[in-house]
Scaffold this active site. Structure first.
Site, mmCIF file in Angstrom:
data_model
loop_
_atom_site.group_PDB
_atom_site.id
_atom_site.type_symbol
_atom_site.label_atom_id
_atom_site.label_comp_id
_atom_site.label_asym_id
_atom_site.label_seq_id
_atom_site.Cartn_x
_atom_site.Cartn_y
_atom_site.Cartn_z
ATOM 1 N N ARG A 139 0.858 -1.187 0.000
ATOM 2 C CA ARG A 139 0.000 0.000 0.000
ATOM 3 C C ARG A 139 0.892 1.234 0.000
ATOM 4 O O ARG A 139 1.497 1.569 1.007
ATOM 5 C CB ARG A 139 -0.921 -0.019 1.229
ATOM 6 C CG ARG A 139 -1.576 1.317 1.517
ATOM 7 C CD ARG A 139 -2.674 1.217 2.533
ATOM 8 N NE ARG A 139 -2.265 0.672 3.820
ATOM 9 C CZ ARG A 139 -1.684 1.352 4.810
ATOM 10 N NH1 ARG A 139 -1.364 2.622 4.636
ATOM 11 N NH2 ARG A 139 -1.408 0.765 5.955
ATOM 12 N N HIS A 158 -3.763 4.202 4.830
ATOM 13 C CA HIS A 158 -4.795 3.180 4.948
ATOM 14 C C HIS A 158 -6.139 3.744 4.506
ATOM 15 O O HIS A 158 -6.870 3.123 3.745
ATOM 16 C CB HIS A 158 -4.873 2.695 6.392
ATOM 17 C CG HIS A 158 -5.969 1.714 6.642
ATOM 18 N ND1 HIS A 158 -5.921 0.409 6.190
ATOM 19 C CD2 HIS A 158 -7.165 1.843 7.273
ATOM 20 C CE1 HIS A 158 -7.036 -0.215 6.542
ATOM 21 N NE2 HIS A 158 -7.801 0.626 7.200
ATOM 22 N N TYR A 160 4.004 5.476 11.404
ATOM 23 C CA TYR A 160 4.348 4.082 11.717
ATOM 24 C C TYR A 160 5.229 3.396 10.674
ATOM 25 O O TYR A 160 5.573 2.230 10.856
ATOM 26 C CB TYR A 160 3.075 3.259 11.939
ATOM 27 C CG TYR A 160 2.055 3.299 10.816
ATOM 28 C CD1 TYR A 160 2.200 2.509 9.680
ATOM 29 C CD2 TYR A 160 0.942 4.130 10.897
ATOM 30 C CE1 TYR A 160 1.271 2.543 8.654
ATOM 31 C CE2 TYR A 160 0.003 4.167 9.880
ATOM 32 C CZ TYR A 160 0.160 3.382 8.764
ATOM 33 O OH TYR A 160 -0.757 3.415 7.746
#
Length: 356
Positions: A254, A258, A267
């Site tokens: 990805r 998200h 993160y």
């Protein structure tokens, strides 16, 4: 840095090397279509992110980086096969022939992809937001089609995070026990929101989880559209031939957030993202087209212009005809309205004093 392991099936390597023995039997026109759909999905994705930032659609789940996985899998399906996508699978819907306007209507909160379908011919189901709930549905439909003697299979798409849900294990177990003609298609994009794949499972791969349920698992390069197409087509053919289910782990990444409410910089490292951008699936397909089918700059420019225009027209068309009636929120709650729902509807729709 999370970079895909070498133990994946692929046709076109990141460096452009082609395994001629593994190239699926596709014409130039079909490979062009695989590329066209990826470009359309990427163009739409970029526009959708901007629409969210402008307040013109709600929360959006970007798909950038997963175009080859989605398009390759959906393109392998036949018209009569069943498909159960998830909320990020806009590319699957486009590859299944749904109008771009239908995808946008859903993002406007005014459509669920199936309102205008004949239920008897429904083959591509609405996206699911709860994680992994579509897996048992796909298995059930596969089992039902098998009982009826239909020549079809079901494919269910999900992410690596879904493998931590009970629905994943229940669906896999039922499929294995009853030899359901179901293909489990995991888009392992390495991050379930902020949780890395390594925290989802202690298994070395997701594909190997199929062993516990008595059927085959396959690991494929999810950024290689030809490899994805070949793996899914082979699994579908096997399922229809009575060989039971199969789990495909498409190893991809990805590239964006998200959802548009997420900040991935909190993160994961930028270096990791950039390393995966160098393995971009859309660019890999283009390079293959250039080398194997003499794709030209003029064809490329024409395609890009078409995609931009198609997306722009869809946005204008949908925004001109949106506007939900408050009465619509009571549709599709139950097959038959309950007395309680009727009373609620009366208070909201019929009482002009109600604060809406």
């Amino acid at each position: 840095m999370a970079i895909q392991a070498p133990d994946v099936n692929r046709v076109v390597s990141p460096d452009g090397t082609v395994d001629e023995r593994a190239v699926p039997n596709l014409s130039r026109t079909e490979v062009e279509e695989l590329y066209r759909l990826q470009v359309l999905a990427r163009t739409f994705d970029e526009k959708a992110v901007r629409l969210h930032r402008q307040g013109r659609i709600g929360t959006y789940a970007p798909l950038a980086g997963q175009e080859a996985a989605q398009v390759g899998a959906a393109y392998a399906l036949e018209a009569g096969d069943y498909c159960f996508p998830t909320y990020r699978d806009h590319g699957i819907y486009l590859a299944r022939g749904l109008d771009l306007e239908d995808v946008l209507l859903h993002l406007h909160g005014e459509g669920n992809y199936v309102d205008r379908e004949d239920p008897a011919t429904l083959r591509t189901f609405p996206p699911t937001i709860p994680i992994a709930t579509q897996l048992p549905h796909a298995v059930g439909v596969g089992m039902a089609s098998d009982y009826r003697g239909d020549d079809c299979a079901s494919l269910v798409s999900f992410g690596d995070g879904a493998t931590s849900e009970g629905d994943f294990h229940e669906g896999m177990n039922f499929a294995g026990v009853f030899d359901a003609p179901t293909v489990f298609f995991c888009q392992n994009n390495h991050w379930a929101i902020s949780v890395p794949r390594e925290r989802q499972t202690a298994s070395a791969t997701i594909a190997q989880k199929a062993d516990a349920y008595g059927f085959e698992g396959v690991r494929v390069d999810g950024n290689d559209v030809l490899a994805v197409y070949a793996a899914v087509r082979d699994a579908l053919d096997a399922a229809k031939a009575g060989e039971g289910p199969r789990l495909i782990e498409a190893v991809t990444y990805r590239q964006g957030a998200h959802t548009t409410t997420d900040d991935p910089s909190k993160y994961r490292d930028d270096a990791e993202v950039e390393a995966w951008r160098e393995r971009d699936p859309v660019e890999r397909t283009r390079e293959y087209l250039e080398d194997a089918h003499d794709w030209t700059d003029d064809e490329e420019n024409e395609l890009r212009e078409w995609a931009e225009q198609r997306v722009a027209e869809a946005v204008v068309g949908v925004e001109e005809r949106t506007g939900m009636d408050v009465d619509d929120i009571f549709e599709h709650v139950y097959a038959e309205a309950t007395p309680r729902l009727g009373r609620q509807r009366g208070r909201v729709v019929d009482d002009p004093e109600v604060d809406r």
